[in-house]
Scaffold this active site. Structure first.
Site, PDB file in Angstrom:
ATOM      1  N   LYS A   1      -0.011   3.479   4.585  1.00 11.13           N
ATOM      2  CA  LYS A   1      -0.467   3.531   2.816  1.00 11.13           C
ATOM      3  C   LYS A   1       0.461   4.437   2.391  1.00 11.13           C
ATOM      4  O   LYS A   1       1.343   4.482   2.465  1.00 11.13           O
ATOM      5  CB  LYS A   1      -2.040   3.302   2.732  1.00 11.13           C
ATOM      6  CG  LYS A   1      -2.126   2.272   3.845  1.00 11.13           C
ATOM      7  CD  LYS A   1      -3.663   1.716   4.170  1.00 11.13           C
ATOM      8  CE  LYS A   1      -3.722   0.807   4.769  1.00 11.13           C
ATOM      9  NZ  LYS A   1      -3.808   0.499   6.306  1.00 11.13           N
TER      10      LYS A   1
ATOM     11  N   ASN B   1       0.656  -0.970  -0.214  1.00 10.77           N
ATOM     12  CA  ASN B   1      -0.183  -0.287   0.018  1.00 10.77           C
ATOM     13  C   ASN B   1       1.154   1.216   0.245  1.00 10.77           C
ATOM     14  O   ASN B   1       0.554   2.153   0.620  1.00 10.77           O
ATOM     15  CB  ASN B   1      -1.006  -0.178   1.228  1.00 10.77           C
ATOM     16  CG  ASN B   1      -1.880  -1.260   1.325  1.00 10.77           C
ATOM     17  OD1 ASN B   1      -2.244  -1.923   0.587  1.00 10.77           O
ATOM     18  ND2 ASN B   1      -1.471  -1.798   2.213  1.00 10.77           N
TER      19      ASN B   1
ATOM     20  N   HIS C   1     -13.996  -2.968   5.632  1.00  9.20           N
ATOM     21  CA  HIS C   1     -12.552  -3.161   6.731  1.00  9.20           C
ATOM     22  C   HIS C   1     -13.386  -3.967   7.522  1.00  9.20           C
ATOM     23  O   HIS C   1     -14.343  -3.308   8.544  1.00  9.20           O
ATOM     24  CB  HIS C   1     -11.800  -2.426   6.653  1.00  9.20           C
ATOM     25  CG  HIS C   1     -10.560  -3.165   6.977  1.00  9.20           C
ATOM     26  ND1 HIS C   1     -10.272  -2.476   8.365  1.00  9.20           N
ATOM     27  CD2 HIS C   1      -9.460  -3.416   6.345  1.00  9.20           C
ATOM     28  CE1 HIS C   1      -9.414  -3.199   7.983  1.00  9.20           C
ATOM     29  NE2 HIS C   1      -8.713  -3.203   6.952  1.00  9.20           N
TER      30      HIS C   1
HETATM   31  C1  LIG Z   1     -10.132   1.112   4.779  1.00 10.01           C
HETATM   32  C2  LIG Z   1      -8.899   0.055   5.908  1.00 10.01           C
HETATM   33  N1  LIG Z   1      -8.825   0.602   7.402  1.00 10.01           N
HETATM   34  C3  LIG Z   1      -8.602   0.883   7.929  1.00 10.01           C
HETATM   35  C4  LIG Z   1      -7.585  -0.247   8.040  1.00 10.01           C
HETATM   36  C5  LIG Z   1      -5.968  -0.659   9.237  1.00 10.01           C
HETATM   37  O1  LIG Z   1      -5.422   0.358   8.798  1.00 10.01           O
HETATM   38  P1  LIG Z   1      -4.234  -0.113   9.355  1.00 10.01           P
HETATM   39  O2  LIG Z   1      -3.499  -1.221   9.138  1.00 10.01           O
HETATM   40  O3  LIG Z   1      -3.050   1.394  10.039  1.00 10.01           O
HETATM   41  O4  LIG Z   1      -4.224  -0.160  10.997  1.00 10.01           O
HETATM   42  C6  LIG Z   1      -7.159  -0.925   6.860  1.00 10.01           C
HETATM   43  C7  LIG Z   1      -5.789  -1.409   6.567  1.00 10.01           C
HETATM   44  O5  LIG Z   1      -5.551  -2.520   6.232  1.00 10.01           O
HETATM   45  C8  LIG Z   1      -7.536  -0.327   6.039  1.00 10.01           C
HETATM   46  O6  LIG Z   1      -7.443  -1.170   4.941  1.00 10.01           O
END
Ligand SMILES: Cc1ncc(COP(=O)(O)O)c(C=O)c1O
Length: 393
Positions: free
Chosen positions: A243, A48, A141
């Site tokens: 990301k 990402n 998610h």
């Molecule tokens: C849409 C979405 N929200 C939240 C997250 C979680 O973020 P983090 O990787 O910082 O925990 C992700 C991670 O893949 C995601 O794709």
């Protein structure tokens, strides 16, 4: 004798393997957009790091300087004495970046989503005496689903991006007491398509719901200066620095009152150690670079358009993607595994995305483009995939 725990563990793992759903972390090394895996260098089409910032010298330098200057840890949670000037200054910058009054940093996007929703439910209970009503896109998610589970509230899930279905659910629940929230992603992580945020705002206003947008995959990549797609439209925005910003951490943006409330009631903020200086330094540097990356963002979108066009030409199905995330749909998990292994053999690192991350029978390769990929590399990727997909007559 095998203990009941070991017996259960063995059973569930055996079943996962039999269904081609067993997963494990791949140890890799990274240099630019190349990945060293299993003895050779591969081109990364899976991560990402859309703008390639994770290895940008400006971010690395500031992360190192802030660690050198302020230490490696923040030593406490934010409300004890883990808040440094750096946190507050960065939160002010993040709020300006997102054109909001205030921002609040979290350790990860997962932590933000899983603790925000329970906090919003507390708010609903205290102010109305009833649970919050959550209207959530079906493909949200896992962290958003987990937030609802942690809050012990049943979601009203609407079909993916189907605003007629959402409207029907809102109408059905219109007279129910409790604060209403519409929760969606602006760019969907496994499909690369977008929510219609303007239309969602209109629905939210009509039904007096708050609009909660997860901008994990839009922040840095889309919108003016990479602000994302929800600026000026959402009541609550969560963005990640993990990301396109090339680092780690997440931030909520919204009103001053929202952030003050979350600082008191979001357990993932209250009971977790504050982000350390090096991580803050990387976010700070990424933010500073954002306005200068317009041509990189445009080039990334052009490469994505090129790839989608070429994939369509060879008969590959890429769903409704309009962004740098392009799924190549293959159906069954075993097909996705075979195709990913073949591409790795041929020089591209991509991963098979399988249930439960995506619904049953919709396994896919998730191609996530980064700014460093060249058109020639994408051409080569397509020619490898062409062997698998039939060309339409
Ligand atoms: C849409 C979405 N929200 C939240 C997250 C979680 O973020 P983090 O990787 O910082 O925990 C992700 C991670 O893949 C995601 O794709």
């Amino acid at each position: 004798m095998t203990s009941p725990l070991q017996h259960s563990l063995k059973g569930i793992l055996q079943q996962r393997r039999a269904e081609h759903l067993f997963r494990q972390p791949y140890p890799v090394r990274r240099q630019g957009n190349s990945i060293f895996y299993n003895g050779k260098w591969l081109i990364d089409v899976a991560s990402n790091d859309y703008l390639g910032l994770s290895h940008h010298s400006f971010l690395r330098k500031r992360a190192a300087e802030w660690a050198e200057c302020y230490g490696t840890g923040s030593c406490a949670s934010r409300l004890v004495n883990g808040t440094l000037d750096l946190h507050q200054q960065l939160e002010e910058k993040l709020a300006r970046f997102k054109h909001n009054e205030a921002a609040l940093l979290f350790a990860t996007g997962w932590q933000a989503n899983t603790s925000l929703i329970p906090a919003l439910n507390i708010l609903s209970r205290q102010s109305t005496g009833h649970d919050a009503l959550i209207f959530a896109d079906r493909l949200n998610h896992a962290s958003l689903h987990m937030g609802c589970t942690a809050a012990a509230i049943r979601q009203h899930r609407f079909r993916h991006n189907d605003l007629n279905h959402l409207e029907a659910l809102l109408t059905q629940e219109a007279s129910r007491p409790g604060l209403k929230f519409i929760i969606t992603e602006s760019v969907f992580s496994m499909d690369g398509d977008r929510a219609d945020i303007k239309a969602l705002r209109t629905l939210a206003d009509r039904f007096e719901a708050a609009l909660y947008i997860d901008e994990a995959h839009a922040t840095g990549v889309l919108g003016p200066d990479g602000q994302g797609l929800g600026c000026g439209l959402a009541d609550i925005t969560i963005s990640t620095a993990s990301k396109a910003l090339g680092g780690m951490g997440a931030f909520i943006t919204g009103s001053r009152e929202l952030c003050d409330f979350l600082a008191n009631f979001a357990s993932g903020f209250v009971y977790s150690t504050a982000l350390p200086p090096s991580v803050l330094g990387a976010i700070d540097a990424a933010l500073e670079l954002m306005p200068s990356l317009e041509s990189t963002r445009l080039a990334l979108q052009h490469k994505a358009e090129f790839l989608r066009r070429e994939l369509a030409r060879i008969g590959a199905k890429t769903g409704l993607s309009t962004t740098q995330i392009i799924p190549v749909m293959v159906g069954e998990a075993s097909n996705a595994l075979t195709l990913a292994a073949y591409l790795r053999e041929e020089g591209f690192f991509c991963t098979a995305i399988r249930p439960p991350t995506v619904p049953l029978h919709t396994a896919r390769l998730r191609l996530a483009l980064n700014a460093e990929l060249t058109i020639d590399e994408l051409r080569r990727l397509v020619s490898l995939l062409a062997a698998t997909f039939r060309t339409p007559s």
